[in-house]
Design an enzyme around this catalytic site. Structure first.
Site, PDB file in Angstrom:
ATOM      1  N   GLU A  87      -1.445  -0.491   4.346  1.00 50.10           N
ATOM      2  CA  GLU A  87      -1.891  -1.634   5.144  1.00 50.10           C
ATOM      3  C   GLU A  87      -2.806  -1.169   6.277  1.00 50.10           C
ATOM      4  OE1 GLU A  87      -2.729  -4.582   5.276  1.00 50.10           O
ATOM      5  OE2 GLU A  87      -0.844  -5.733   5.325  1.00 50.10           O
ATOM      6  N   HIS A 108       5.274  -5.948  -0.648  1.00 44.24           N
ATOM      7  CA  HIS A 108       6.580  -5.346  -0.369  1.00 44.24           C
ATOM      8  C   HIS A 108       7.604  -6.397   0.051  1.00 44.24           C
ATOM      9  CE1 HIS A 108       6.158  -5.916   3.985  1.00 44.24           C
ATOM     10  NE2 HIS A 108       4.889  -5.567   3.826  1.00 44.24           N
TER      11      HIS A 108
END
Length: 207
Positions: free
Chosen positions: A79, A8
């Site tokens: 994550e 990201h």
């Protein structure tokens, strides 16, 4: 098939309230994502998958518009901090000698309520599903630094979780056949050449 795994873009440091745990992108992050999108638009992709965390979703949305694909959210691409009460910039933890960073380097993820074997198993199982669904195709996945380390580390037989430090919107390429998977590249960032990343760690008072 070919898997292109994108980290990201930079999250918003100014996020407040509930958004602190799950921030979107900073202005610089949106520029990083736009540059990645322009670069990747030259390739043909069959699908685009993303972590459900907002920093990944925002990145995937920008890339998706450029490559003509709607991102598909997969919970297990998140994550290891997905249940944390705040998002921690690891560059800040490092410069402030935060004990959570030192623990992370020792493969201790207890501060985030998980452990490396469980995290790697979750991540790898999700990539297995994506690979099995796209034989002979090229697929984009937008996720996180820890996710990339967990999956790629497993491919190369690393004993530790952290094998590299991917930049924001840096990406790796993996060639995955029926019985063999090969790491082709790691942390590609040609789209950021000449761009001031502007990453400045924040030192806490007294640190």
């Amino acid at each position: 098939m070919e898997l292109v795994l994108v980290r990201h873009a930079e999250p918003d440091r100014a996020a407040a309230g509930p958004a602190r745990a799950n921030p979107g992108l900073s202005d610089r992050g949106r520029e990083q994502a736009a540059r990645a999108a322009d670069y990747l638009a030259a390739e043909d992709f069959a699908a685009l998958y993303t972590s459900p965390l907002i920093r990944a979703v925002d990145t995937a949305d920008i890339i998706g518009k450029a490559v003509g694909l709607t991102p598909v959210t997969r919970a297990d691409l998140a994550e290891f901090d997905r249940d944390a009460v705040e998002y921690l910039h690891f560059e800040d933890l490092r410069v402030n000698n935060d004990p959570r960073y030192e623990a992370f380097l020792r493969d201790d993820l207890s501060a985030w309520g998980t452990d490396v074997p469980s995290f790697r198993k979750r991540v790898t199982a999700e990539f297995d599903r994506i690979i099995d669904a796209h034989p002979g195709e090229r697929v984009l996945v937008v996720s996180h630094g820890g996710v990339a380390n967990a999956f790629i580390g497993g491919l190369v037989g690393a004993s530790r979780l952290t094998i590299h430090e991917p930049g924001y919107t840096g990406f790796a390429r993996i060639r995955a056949g029926r019985t063999r998977r090969t790491l082709v590249s790691l942390n590609e960032t040609p789209h950021l050449r000449g761009f001031d990343l502007g990453i400045r760690a924040v030192r806490t008072q007294g640190a």
